[in-house]
Every structure is written in C-alpha cells, then in structure tokens.
Design an enzyme around this catalytic site. Structure first.
Site, PDB file in Angstrom:
ATOM      1  N   ASP A 166       0.811  -1.220   0.000  1.00 18.67           N
ATOM      2  CA  ASP A 166       0.000   0.000   0.000  1.00 18.67           C
ATOM      3  C   ASP A 166       0.845   1.271   0.000  1.00 18.67           C
ATOM      4  OD1 ASP A 166      -2.578   1.395   0.168  1.00 18.67           O
ATOM      5  OD2 ASP A 166      -1.687   2.153   1.997  1.00 18.67           O
ATOM      6  N   HIS A 193      -3.335  -1.923  -3.475  1.00 19.14           N
ATOM      7  CA  HIS A 193      -3.541  -0.488  -3.705  1.00 19.14           C
ATOM      8  C   HIS A 193      -3.641  -0.347  -5.219  1.00 19.14           C
ATOM      9  CE1 HIS A 193      -2.351   3.917  -3.109  1.00 19.14           C
ATOM     10  NE2 HIS A 193      -2.213   3.718  -4.408  1.00 19.14           N
ATOM     11  N   HIS A 246      -9.189   0.796  -0.265  1.00 18.91           N
ATOM     12  CA  HIS A 246      -9.791   2.109  -0.558  1.00 18.91           C
ATOM     13  C   HIS A 246     -10.386   2.287  -1.957  1.00 18.91           C
ATOM     14  CE1 HIS A 246      -5.719   2.540  -2.056  1.00 18.91           C
ATOM     15  NE2 HIS A 246      -5.204   2.811  -0.876  1.00 18.91           N
ATOM     16  N   ASN A 292      -4.807   9.849  -1.620  1.00 15.09           N
ATOM     17  CA  ASN A 292      -4.602   8.811  -2.622  1.00 15.09           C
ATOM     18  C   ASN A 292      -5.386   7.567  -2.217  1.00 15.09           C
ATOM     19  OD1 ASN A 292      -3.710   6.640  -4.144  1.00 15.09           O
ATOM     20  ND2 ASN A 292      -1.538   7.118  -3.945  1.00 15.09           N
ATOM     21  N   ASP A 319      -7.670   4.050   6.269  1.00 17.59           N
ATOM     22  CA  ASP A 319      -6.494   4.600   5.577  1.00 17.59           C
ATOM     23  C   ASP A 319      -5.942   5.797   6.359  1.00 17.59           C
ATOM     24  OD1 ASP A 319      -4.406   4.917   3.815  1.00 17.59           O
ATOM     25  OD2 ASP A 319      -5.631   5.628   2.140  1.00 17.59           O
TER      26      ASP A 319
HETATM   27 ZN   LIG Z   1      -3.243   3.028  -0.428  1.00 20.43          ZN
END
Ligand SMILES: [Zn+2]
Length: 454
Positions: A166, A193, A246, A292, A319
């Site tokens: 990530d 990610h 995410h 992000n 996150d």
């Molecule tokens: Zn990430």
C-alpha cells in the site's frame, strides 16, 4: 476460556442499559477477558451490581458495538515518529472505538521481514491500546521487483496474514500472480492499492471537471478500475484471495459486484472520507483534501455508499495517514497525500450511512468489525486464536471487545483534541454526530468517559 486478566486482580464490569447493535437495552456482564452474561435490562443485574467486586457502568442510551477493526492504518513507526508512533496511533484507534488495527507496511525500514513485523507487533502489545496486526509488504522494500519474505512473516510471532505494498500498486501482473499463489498455503490475502502507475504519473486530483478547472493533473478512474479488474481475474485464475484497498469509483464497485457474482475470493474496503467527501473540496487548493486515491465525484460517493449498504463493499477501512504539518501546510502539488481517520471513522459512517437511512447499527457492526476481522483472519471463526479474536458477537463466552457509543451529540471535529500526533483531518470543524464513550479490549477499558483510560 481464560478468566485471568493481565495484572493482579481480575476485573468485572456490569454495563447497564446499553443497546447492543442499537437494539433493546441490555445488561452486559464482563468477567475477566470475556462477556459472561447478556440479559434484557431491568431484569436481573441487581445481584451483580450489589457485588462490590463489580464496577457498574451506566450505559443508558448508549449503543454497544463489537470493538471496531481497521484493515488499513499507517502508524509510521519505525521511521517517521514525528508523524505518528504505534503508541499514539493506537491511542487514536482506541478513542475511535477500535480494538484491533492493521498497520501498513510502508514504514522506514519497510515491514518486509519477520524482524520488522515482530517489532511493530511488540510495540503494539507494549502500548496496550488495541491489538496491532502488522501488514507485511508484498515486495521487498515495496520496490515492486521481488517478493518479500511472505512465509517468514506469516510464521513469525506477528502471524501476518494480510500483505500489501500500500502506497504503491503491485503493478507487475506476474509478481501479483506469484504473491496470490504464495499466500494460499497459509490462507493469506493480498491487499492491493489499485493504481496503474503509468496512468497516474504526476496525478493530483480526480480527472474530470474539477481537475480541468484547477489546472491540476487528473487521476482517471480507469487507473484504479483496470487494476481492480485485472486482480479479480488473477485471484480467480489462481484460486486465491485478493482484497481491494480504498475503493473510490463507481466503476470499481461494478467490477467487484461482478467478481463476487462469480463466487471469487474478492473483498473490498472503502474509507470514511470517500463516503462523505467529493473532489469539489479541492477547489480551495487546501491540501488537507489531497489523498490517494483522490476524492471523486458525488456520483462515485453515492455508488460507494450504496455498495457498502448492500454489502458489495465488505468494510470500512480508515487509511489513517498522519503527516506532520510541514508536509500538508504547503502548496497542493508539493503536499503529501493522506488524511487521519481513526478518531472520526465511526462518526463519519454514522453521518454518511446511518443518518441517511442506508444502514442500521447491525450493518455498522458488520462492516466495521465482523467483516474486517474476518478478512484480517482474526474473526470469530479464526482457528487457534481464542480470546485474540475480534468481530465476535456481543454474547456470553465471547471476548469482551466492545465500544459504547453515544449517538446523540452533534459536535464539531476538533483536531487539537486528537491523540494522533498529526492534525491532518479533512473533517476539522465539521459538525458530526456521536461520541465514543468507552472502549473495552478483552475486558479492560482502553477508553472511559470519552478519554484514554489510565
Ligand atoms: Zn493506499
């Protein structure tokens, strides 16, 4: 079942009148590390309350949820203790109602060996605010070129089951395939990610009307969706488990829905900020909104909320990405990506999902505790973990991991009051509902009266 707490005497708590999952008021008796009685309030409880070895907590009007579990937090230690430490990050987590969090691997040094993951796991135990589950890097040094020591991290005392680069995408399809194959042996999961690097070079905000208006390089939805689709196909091809970090676009939701309809081992998370905020906030060029993946459109946020409500998206993950002031209070293009989130997550989910009627507290418990625990391999059904399990029912015999939440207050978010070492919350000053009153970790209060216990 163990009835012995750490320390000298075993503690007993009677939580009176709390509403488990927002339902009917109940009395919950905790003895040592476990819940031993849950019964309707008004009936019983008196005998235990008269027992002076029991501490009574008046929880009238409070909602009781299983201790929250975060699959995605950046604790910054080792290496960036100016932004956060395991101690400060887990204090923030406890204040947010969490009893277990997963610490991402992009520390300095990177958590890519048994030694580093054991160090982070041990720091978590010493801090004692919540369980810390280190996430192992997929590739050595997060460099994306060779697999890290996945087996050694899995076999270590930290018992790593979730692996992620990530901050970076595992962009190489061959490496991603090998990682998925490797973790099958110990029921691990690769948390991706999803960001195609070639499509996001220099990207600053969501690609669309706002990026054009602001003159900032756009971050197209397809850069996420292309990787989500590829990794669903790879997971299916090798019969392994992928988890998408995410999720931020409506298109990603459609791909996950399709992959799940095939019965593939695919799970996904969404952050509180992607549920509630949109790219229009970038208009003021305030880098507190730089993250992000980027904040997307209102249509994307609506699709994410609907997908969390119907279960297509399995869980909420914060996150939590603390940064020192100098990294955020600068011009947009220079600022770091990321937002803090542990101390506000439940309140934001309350605002975005419960106040809107999209979910009840039962679903909140499922998406913020039960399912993330299962994905992290520490859930109710995890073998061999005993009282170290999370996301369990509020029922006799289960580990006493609980959060007591007052849904009534509406107060502005005050970053100065946060336990995190960093202040980069996009919710600063925003009025949000609710307050965490108490958090219990295996029968021990880590938070009481809304403050860190001890
Ligand atoms: Zn990430």
């Amino acid at each position: 079942m163990s009835m012995v707490t750490q320390g000298t005497e075993r503690s007993r708590w009677l939580i009176k009148g709390a509403r488990p999952l927002g339902g009917t008021p109940a009395n919950i008796l905790i003895d040592g590390t476990a819940i031993v009685v849950v019964e309707p309030a008004g009936r019983g409880g008196a005998g235990q309350a008269a027992d002076r070895s029991v501490t009574v907590v008046d929880a009238d009007g409070l909602i009781a949820l299983p201790g929250l579990v975060d699959l995605h937090a950046h604790l910054r230690e080792p290496g960036r203790e100016d932004a956060e430490t395991v101690a400060s990050g887990t204090a923030a987590a406890a204040l947010g109602g969490y009893t277990a969090i997963h610490a991402m691997a992009n520390t300095e040094p990177v958590a890519d060996t048994a030694g580093v993951v054991e160090q982070i796991w041990r720091l978590g135990r010493e801090a004692g605010n919540c369980d810390v589950r280190p996430v192992g890097a997929v590739t050595a040094g997060l460099a994306g070129s060779a697999l890290a020591e996945l087996g050694a991290m899995a076999d270590s005392a930290a018992r790593v089951r979730v692996f992620s680069d990530d901050g970076h995408c595992v962009a190489d399809a061959t490496l991603m395939r090998r990682a998925l194959e490797y973790v099958k042996a110990f029921d691990g999961v690769i948390a991706q990610h999803a960001q195609e690097p070639r499509l996001t070079a220099g990207a600053q905000v969501n690609e669309g009307e706002i990026s054009a208006r602001l003159g900032l390089t756009g971050w197209p939805a397809v850069a996420e969706e292309a990787i989500v689709a590829r990794d669903c196909l790879l997971a299916a091809h090798v019969g392994s488990a992928v988890h998408v970090c995410h999720m931020s676009t409506a298109g990603s939701v459609e791909i996950i829905r399709w992959a799940k309809s095939k019965g593939w081992q695919v799970t996904a998370e969404v952050t509180p900020h992607h549920l509630l905020l949109t790219d229009e906030l970038a208009i003021g060029y305030d880098p507190v909104f730089k993250v992000n993946p980027p904040l997307r459109t209102a249509d994307d946020a609506a699709a994410l909320r609907a997908a969390l409500a119907d279960g297509t998206i399995d869980c909420v993950a914060t996150d939590h990405a603390p940064h020192p002031a100098e990294s955020k209070e600068t011009e947009w293009s220079q600022a770091s990506f990321g937002m803090t989130g542990l101390e506000t997550a439940l309140r934001v989910v309350h605002e975005a999902m419960v106040s809107t009627g999209l979910m009840g507290w039962n679903e909140v418990a499922d998406r913020m505790s039960v399912r993330p625990a299962a994905i992290g391999r520490i859930g109710a059904l995890a073998a061999g973990l005993g009282e170290l399990r999370h996301g369990c029912e509020i029922a006799p015999g289960q580990p006493a991991n609980l959060v007591l939440y007052d849904p009534e207050p509406m107060t502005p978010v005050d970053p100065a009051a946060h336990a995190s070492r960093s202040r980069n919350t996009p919710f600063a000053g925003m009025k949000l509902p609710g307050q965490v009153i108490a958090t219990f970790l295996r029968g021990r209060p880590t938070v009481s009266d809304g403050r860190l216990a001890r």
